[in-house]
Scaffold this motif. Structure first.
Motif, PDB file in Angstrom:
ATOM      1  N   HIS A   3       0.827  -1.207   0.000  1.00 10.98           N
ATOM      2  CA  HIS A   3       0.000   0.000   0.000  1.00 10.98           C
ATOM      3  C   HIS A   3       0.865   1.263   0.000  1.00 10.98           C
ATOM      4  CE1 HIS A   3      -3.489   2.487   0.614  1.00 10.98           C
ATOM      5  NE2 HIS A   3      -2.980   2.989   1.744  1.00 10.98           N
ATOM      6  N   TRP A  15       2.279   1.739  -3.398  1.00 11.12           N
ATOM      7  CA  TRP A  15       1.258   2.206  -4.330  1.00 11.12           C
ATOM      8  C   TRP A  15       0.977   3.693  -4.133  1.00 11.12           C
ATOM      9  CZ3 TRP A  15      -0.652   0.977  -8.726  1.00 11.12           C
ATOM     10  CH2 TRP A  15      -1.869   1.517  -9.160  1.00 11.12           C
ATOM     11  N   ARG A  16       0.902   4.146  -2.884  1.00 13.32           N
ATOM     12  CA  ARG A  16       0.687   5.572  -2.628  1.00 13.32           C
ATOM     13  C   ARG A  16       1.861   6.406  -3.134  1.00 13.32           C
ATOM     14  NH1 ARG A  16      -0.694   6.538   3.489  1.00 13.32           N
ATOM     15  NH2 ARG A  16       1.083   5.097   3.681  1.00 13.32           N
ATOM     16  N   TRP A  45       3.829   5.603  -5.577  1.00 14.65           N
ATOM     17  CA  TRP A  45       3.781   5.609  -7.051  1.00 14.65           C
ATOM     18  C   TRP A  45       2.759   6.611  -7.559  1.00 14.65           C
ATOM     19  CZ3 TRP A  45       6.217   4.406 -11.289  1.00 14.65           C
ATOM     20  CH2 TRP A  45       5.505   4.288 -12.485  1.00 14.65           C
ATOM     21  N   ASN A  46       1.600   6.666  -6.924  1.00 22.34           N
ATOM     22  CA  ASN A  46       0.558   7.588  -7.371  1.00 22.34           C
ATOM     23  C   ASN A  46       0.894   9.040  -7.059  1.00 22.34           C
ATOM     24  OD1 ASN A  46      -1.099   5.612  -8.449  1.00 22.34           O
ATOM     25  ND2 ASN A  46      -2.120   5.204  -6.497  1.00 22.34           N
ATOM     26  N   SER A  47       1.699   9.268  -6.032  1.00 22.14           N
ATOM     27  CA  SER A  47       2.000  10.648  -5.650  1.00 22.14           C
ATOM     28  C   SER A  47       3.229  11.177  -6.380  1.00 22.14           C
ATOM     29  CB  SER A  47       2.202  10.741  -4.138  1.00 22.14           C
ATOM     30  OG  SER A  47       3.270   9.886  -3.734  1.00 22.14           O
ATOM     31  N   ARG A  48       4.366  10.525  -6.184  1.00 21.50           N
ATOM     32  CA  ARG A  48       5.603  11.038  -6.763  1.00 21.50           C
ATOM     33  C   ARG A  48       6.322  10.059  -7.675  1.00 21.50           C
ATOM     34  NH1 ARG A  48       9.401  13.043  -2.188  1.00 21.50           N
ATOM     35  NH2 ARG A  48       8.682  11.118  -1.193  1.00 21.50           N
ATOM     36  N   GLN A  62       5.491   8.176 -10.274  1.00 24.88           N
ATOM     37  CA  GLN A  62       5.316   8.306 -11.710  1.00 24.88           C
ATOM     38  C   GLN A  62       6.098   9.484 -12.258  1.00 24.88           C
ATOM     39  OE1 GLN A  62       1.185   8.192 -12.895  1.00 24.88           O
ATOM     40  NE2 GLN A  62       0.641   6.838 -11.193  1.00 24.88           N
ATOM     41  N   HIS A  63       6.052  10.590 -11.526  1.00 21.93           N
ATOM     42  CA  HIS A  63       6.776  11.773 -11.984  1.00 21.93           C
ATOM     43  C   HIS A  63       8.279  11.549 -11.952  1.00 21.93           C
ATOM     44  CE1 HIS A  63       3.063  14.082 -12.049  1.00 21.93           C
ATOM     45  NE2 HIS A  63       2.800  13.667 -10.806  1.00 21.93           N
TER      46      HIS A  63
END
Length: 723
Positions: free
Chosen positions: A43, A46-47, A49-52, A54-55
């Motif tokens: 978890h 995943w958080r 990845w979704n927050s920073r 990917q950027h």
């Protein structure tokens, strides 16, 4: 704590969550805790990845693409450092590939053998002491140095042997023992593996015994067997299948054991020998090759009969098989010769009874075929791992690498004897003996009979001599090791050309007294010399790159070093307000005194505002959405019901009521990467350039040396990974 009433409402204190949590945790199993930890970790990832995440990945990909585009320009691809890399490719190909081809090519049969015109000799190669490096070789060497040693030594054996097969196309190959280095040390599945009470391991190996017995057993030995087969058996099969030259019956014999395979004399473990012979064949055998009888003798087992322990312990199980073989060797040789002659005449290889019908009362049971009756004896070649006995100091000749022969005195023609530096040391120790005992050597030569040549291994260096009358004046060659880590800088192998034409009955056609065997020592590359050449060329490259680096600022040469990586374009701020009419902006009325003090602290000495987060070059956002306020002498209002021209909102429409007000005009701040890229060309940022001549030179030196180094290491690693 008892409950109490408050205005008629009953209150019960809440149970301590932490205590409840701990009690629940105590009741859970470790598997549940592990699953919970895994879920929480997934978890969290995943958080992230979704927050920073990917950027960050996108930014890294863009940065890598930008750097790749910078490195693929014409001027950079054909720069001086890459020229050195190209030269390194040639040097590495020479040291890792071409030098093996050159050395083996110089040993072609036609370059040294001399037989009558029209002769068709049998070409044979003898390989001694490959001794595959394993944990027994360097027990204290740490990983990854130990793995690198195995890789390099295996590659040396593989390259040498592959060139041997592809260029020389030998008809037969005989291995002279010591196939492994620690073969005798790896525990067997069946049989006793305990050290005999009279032969314990030496003190320097005692600390490793527990680890060896626990970690290296039958499975490990089988992996070593597969490793040996990959290096030596596979190329032999491949070369035979792909050869365009019609070869005689090809034969590869690797059953002769060495002391590193079994041990020596009274210290041999029967279980270890049984395992070796199961996979490689009998150590005592007779082969007819090139019209010569090759007799292989397991002399490491034979030596148990003459050991000091033989009179105190029953060692017959060790030496008895070799003794039985030698006692029946005369008949075994005749049978092998007769089978060979039958094959050459096109007959069956085994003798057959006459097909006839007889009455039982008159049947002649004495009329049965006799094997070996009237068969001529072919020249016999003795193969033994341990060299035959010679007096201490017997010189080995000029081809011995470790110590050349001592120069004779003026007027002396015979070699200096004794010459202990040029001789094989007559010594023994734990699990080894440099030469056979004098009695064993004399008895061995006598029982084998008609020995015209003897070949041995074990010493790792070349030694050639002729024995005395006690050993029938037999000439012997001790073959060099083919491995690069056996104490010789130039490994090698022995080539033997056999020519002994026979008629249908086995009588020689070349005439009595004519030599039937010619030998040649083929030397392989010196790996130490190869590495010294690498080091020399590396030093030359460093000097050349240093000179170039210091010439760059003086001669204004094109720089190889790229400028520092641009700022991440995803970091705020990315917008700024126009500066057309305002030098500074007033503090919005909604800002507190603490905001004012914070902003005033950001002023530099000239009175303007420094950039700090959202405040960029004096722009201060208003708490009101899409509204900005200025500080034009304090006469303009930032917001309210007044929207005249004297206000900021009157001129720009930054604040006001209703939908008639336009949003604050913003200009996108170009990222540093956009500023550096202009018109299809990359330009260096002035702020990232070194401001001194020494800085430019050092940056160039570090960048160019690092570029050449990692590319050379990558090429070297790839060549070794390919084998």
């Amino acid at each position: 704590m008892p409950p109490y009433s408050n205005n008629g409402n009953r209150y019960t204190p809440r149970r301590d969550y932490r205590q409840h949590h701990y009690r629940d945790s105590d009741s859970t199993s470790p598997l549940d805790d592990f699953r919970t930890a895994i879920r929480q970790g997934v978890h969290s990832l995943w958080r992230f990845w979704n927050s920073r995440g990917q950027h960050m990945v996108l930014a890294a990909a863009l940065s890598a693409a930008r750097r790749l585009r910078q490195n693929l320009t014409y001027n950079r691809l054909f720069s001086f450092p890459h020229l050195l890399v190209a030269l390194w490719v040639v040097v590495l190909l020479w040291g890792e590939r071409w030098v093996f081809h050159s050395k083996v090519e110089s040993c072609r049969w036609s370059n040294w053998e001399h037989w009558p015109s029209g002769a068709d000799p049998h070409h044979l190669v003898m390989v001694a002491d490959p001794q595959l490096v394993d944990p027994h070789s360097y027990p204290g060497r740490p990983w990854p140095l130990s793995s690198f040693t195995v890789l390099v030594t295996d590659n040396y054996l593989r390259r040498s042997y592959n060139r041997l097969q592809s260029h020389l196309l030998p008809d037969s190959i005989f291995f002279l023992g010591d196939l492994f280095d620690g073969g005798r040390e790896w525990k067997t599945t069946h049989g006793s593996f305990k050290d005999p009470e009279w032969g314990p391991h030496p003190k320097n190996e005692q600390p490793y015994l527990k680890k060896w017995n626990k970690k290296y057993g039958e499975d490990y030995w089988l992996r070593e067997y597969a490793r040996f087969g990959d290096i030596f058996f596979t190329p032999w099969i491949t070369a035979g299948a792909a050869s365009d030259v019609t070869q005689k019956r090809r034969k590869l014999v690797a059953s002769l054991p060495g002391n590193h395979d079994l041990g020596f004399g009274s210290e041999i473990k029967i279980a270890v020998r049984n395992r070796f012979e199961t996979y490689f064949g009998e150590g005592n055998r007779v082969d007819v090759v090139g019209n010569h009888t090759f007799v292989s003798v397991d002399t490491v087992s034979m030596s148990a009969a003459s050991s000091d322990e033989a009179g105190q312990h029953d060692l017959r199980e060790i030496y008895k098989p070799t003794e039985i073989f030698l006692n029946g060797l005369s008949l075994s040789k005749k049978r092998a010769v007769e089978r060979e002659l039958r094959f050459q005449r096109g007959e069956t290889q085994e003798a057959m009874f006459n097909h006839q019908i007889e009455e039982l009362e008159r049947a002649n049971f004495e009329d049965k075929p006799k094997i070996g009756r009237g068969v001529p004896e072919l020249p016999t070649i003795l193969l033994t791992h341990v060299p035959l006995y010679r007096p201490p100091g017997t010189p080995c000749g000029p081809l011995r690498e470790r110590h050349p022969p001592t120069k004779p005195l003026k007027g002396q023609t015979d070699p200096v004897a004794p010459d202990h530096r040029n001789a094989i040391s007559v010594t023994r120790g734990y699990q080894y003996q440099n030469v056979l005992s004098e009695s064993d050597s004399a008895e061995l030569v006598k029982k084998v009979g008609n020995v015209v040549y003897a070949f041995s291994g074990d010493d790792h260096d070349y030694c050639e001599l002729t024995h005395d009358a006690k050993q029938a004046n037999v000439p012997e060659i001790t073959v060099k090791s083919i491995s690069m880590v056996m104490g010789v800088t130039k490994p090698g192998f022995l080539m033997a050309s056999l020519y002994n034409p026979l008629d249908a009955n086995g009588k020689p056609l070349a005439g009595a007294g004519q030599p039937t065997i010619q030998t040649h020592l083929c030397l392989l590359p010196s790996q130490l010399s190869t590495y010294l050449r690498y080091a020399t060329f590396a030093f030359i490259c460093i000097v050349a790159l240093t000179v170039r680096a210091f010439l760059v600022p003086f001669l204004k040469l094109p720089r190889f070093a790229l400028d520092r990586e641009p700022t991440n374009p995803f970091i705020l701020p990315v917008f700024k307000a126009k500066l057309d009419d305002y030098d500074e902006y007033a503090m919005p009325s909604g800002f507190s005194a603490s905001h004012s003090r914070h902003i005033s602290d950001t002023r530099d000495r000239s009175g303007s505002l420094r950039s700090n987060g959202l405040i960029a070059q004096g722009r201060v956002p208003s708490p009101t959405k899409n509204s900005w306020a200025g500080n034009g002498g304090g006469s303009r209002k930032s917001h309210g019901g007044h929207h005249g021209k004297s206000s900021a909102g009157g001129k720009w429409g930054w604040s006001g009521n209703g939908g008639s007000m336009r949003g604050a005009p913003k200009i996108l701040i170009p990222s540093e990467s956009e500023e550096l890229y202009n018109g299809g060309k990359w330009k260096a940022a002035a702020s990232t350039k070194p401001n001194s001549t020494l800085g430019v030179a050092l940056t160039e030196l570090w960048t160019t040396v690092f570029r050449v180094a990692w590319m050379v290491v990558f090429i070297f690693g790839w060549l070794n990974w390919r084998g």
